[in-house]
Design an enzyme around this catalytic site. Structure first.
Site, PDB file in Angstrom:
ATOM      1  N   GLU A 149       0.795  -1.242   0.000  1.00 45.98           N
ATOM      2  CA  GLU A 149       0.000   0.000   0.000  1.00 45.98           C
ATOM      3  C   GLU A 149       0.824   1.287   0.000  1.00 45.98           C
ATOM      4  OE1 GLU A 149      -2.639  -0.504   3.343  1.00 45.98           O
ATOM      5  OE2 GLU A 149      -3.672  -2.190   2.438  1.00 45.98           O
ATOM      6  N   GLU A 254      -6.078 -10.848  -1.250  1.00 43.55           N
ATOM      7  CA  GLU A 254      -6.881 -10.668  -0.017  1.00 43.55           C
ATOM      8  C   GLU A 254      -8.367 -10.650  -0.361  1.00 43.55           C
ATOM      9  OE1 GLU A 254      -5.502  -7.324   2.312  1.00 43.55           O
ATOM     10  OE2 GLU A 254      -3.406  -7.753   1.881  1.00 43.55           O
TER      11      GLU A 254
HETATM   12  C1  XIL Z   1      -6.279  -6.494   8.389  1.00 44.12           C
HETATM   13  C2  XIL Z   1      -6.533  -7.685   9.285  1.00 44.12           C
HETATM   14  O1  XIL Z   1      -7.404  -8.578   8.639  1.00 44.12           O
HETATM   15  C3  XIL Z   1      -7.132  -7.233  10.607  1.00 44.12           C
HETATM   16  O2  XIL Z   1      -7.204  -8.322  11.518  1.00 44.12           O
HETATM   17  C4  XIL Z   1      -6.292  -6.113  11.219  1.00 44.12           C
HETATM   18  O3  XIL Z   1      -6.941  -5.614  12.361  1.00 44.12           O
HETATM   19  C5  XIL Z   1      -6.070  -4.975  10.230  1.00 44.12           C
HETATM   20  O4  XIL Z   1      -5.507  -5.504   9.033  1.00 44.12           O
HETATM   21  N1  XIL Z   1      -4.956  -4.777   3.751  1.00 44.12           N
HETATM   22  C6  XIL Z   1      -3.940  -5.582   4.201  1.00 44.12           C
HETATM   23  C7  XIL Z   1      -4.182  -6.465   5.375  1.00 44.12           C
HETATM   24  O5  XIL Z   1      -2.880  -5.642   3.571  1.00 44.12           O
HETATM   25  O6  XIL Z   1      -3.019  -6.669   6.131  1.00 44.12           O
HETATM   26  C8  XIL Z   1      -5.297  -5.961   6.249  1.00 44.12           C
HETATM   27  O7  XIL Z   1      -5.562  -6.936   7.253  1.00 44.12           O
HETATM   28  C9  XIL Z   1      -6.523  -5.644   5.421  1.00 44.12           C
HETATM   29  C10 XIL Z   1      -6.239  -4.593   4.392  1.00 44.12           C
END
Ligand code: XIL
Length: 359
Positions: A149, A254
């Site tokens: 990101e 994701e």
């Molecule tokens: C999220 C997790 O799922 C949560 O448990 C945590 O509180 C916050 O992060 N993008 C990403 C992930 O790259 O690491 C994130 O994961 C969601 C958005």
């Protein structure tokens, strides 16, 4: 079996282990890997049924939190490797490839980073962190989300502690350091909304810069936090083609599909939304119309992934089942969400059957 019998688990119906359900990883065996995010309880195998389910459905995994810098590197000189070591063991034992997530990210940083003021100290943190963590897991994880990101929605560089102190080249530098520490590990750039045209252009520029510096980058991850009825299939396809044209592997890293009201797109974890009477409309179950739309969206997505299976190496879901999804607590706490293929009891939803029916 004897051990199972002794613990009484054999009394449970067969469905408890999901053995009669088709396996996603087997269904797409010749196409791409199928991954999931894993939480600590899953890594520690607290629930044998959950372990059996994960092992049957998935052949790749990404730690949902435990490898983020704030957790694995809580103090300047202190690393907490135990959870990640367990994850590596879990992967070895169950034949699941691990994607390290993530080395350089502006969120979930160790608290001490906020107190760092000087460029030298940021550089020292940056370098030590990458060398130590990537070095320890060299040969143990299959790949790293080296940088997560780094871009704004308009494709410009996000103003993070790294950009402020290290300048625009920090992304290239992160890849260079990771390559040195873990020469045989695949290296990826990962982001959300990087299928959108402006952010995609920024992502392509970033990749070209890394490549022009003679530094290795193996792939781009499109996180894939999308919204029901609004999955941007055209932008996704265009992105797959353009990233692949740079010689990169493409991954969906994701995947989940939001079904609840949301007034913005994306996945900036610090962003929150005020709760109101309409924010949690389905506490007792998803209405059929939404369920069918979700199924249609997932089917269309996997049809697209199959069309480009020569470019896509992995599709990872952000969680095993609806009950464990982060979307139950973000951007509003305590909602009841339904973004994945399996329900709260690991039972397949209509979307699951639509997806496996493509093969
Ligand atoms: C999220 C997790 O799922 C949560 O448990 C945590 O509180 C916050 O992060 N993008 C990403 C992930 O790259 O690491 C994130 O994961 C969601 C958005």
């Amino acid at each position: 079996m004897a051990a199972l019998f002794l613990t009484g688990l054999s009394l449970l119906p067969d469905t408890a282990f999901g053995q009669e359900i088709p396996s996603l990883k087997d269904t797409f065996r010749n196409d791409f890997g199928i991954g999931t995010a894993l939480n600590m309880a899953q890594i520690e195998e607290k629930d044998p049924q959950m372990t059996a389910f994960i092992v049957r459905q998935f052949n790749m995994a990404t730690p949902e939190n435990i490898m983020k810098s704030g957790l694995i590197h809580p103090k300047w000189d202190t690393y907490a490797f135990e959870p990640a070591d367990k994850l590596v063991e879990f992967g070895k034992k169950h034949n699941i490839r691990i994607n390290g997530h993530t080395l350089i990210w502006h969120s979930q940083l160790p608290p001490f980073v906020r107190g760092i003021q000087s460029r030298d100290s940021v550089r020292a943190f940056f370098t030590n962190h990458i060398k130590t963590v990537a070095g320890r897991y060299a040969g143990k994880v299959f790949s790293w989300d080296v940088v997560n990101e780094a871009l704004n929605e308009d494709g410009t560089m996000r103003k993070t502690v790294f950009l402020q102190h290290l300048g625009e080249d920090y992304v290239t530098e992160a890849f260079r350091l990771t390559q040195q520490a873990a020469p045989n590990t695949e290296l990826y750039y990962n982001d959300y909304n990087n299928e959108q045209p402006a952010k995609r252009a920024g992502c392509i520029a970033l990749v070209k810069k890394i490549q022009a510096a003679g530094v290795r980058i193996d792939g781009v991850g499109i996180q894939g936090h999308w919204h029901v009825g609004r999955v941007p299939l055209k932008d996704i396809e265009e992105s797959i083609l353009q990233y692949a044209a740079l010689g990169l592997k493409v991954m969906i890293t994701e995947l989940d599909i939001e079904v609840l009201p949301r007034n913005f797109q994306g996945a900036e974890v610090s962003r929150q939304m005020a709760a109101n009477a309409e924010s949690n409309p389905y506490p007792d179950g998803l209405p059929d119309a939404v369920q069918q739309q979700l199924a249609a969206d997932y089917q269309a997505l996997f049809r697209l992934f199959l069309k480009h299976k020569d470019k896509i190496t992995r599709v990872t879901f952000w969680g095993v089942n609806d009950g464990l999804s982060w979307l139950n607590n973000w951007p509003v706490r305590g909602r009841t969400n339904y973004p994945l293929l399996f329900d709260r009891k690991n039972q397949p939803k209509p979307a699951f059957y639509k997806v496996v029916s493509l093969k």
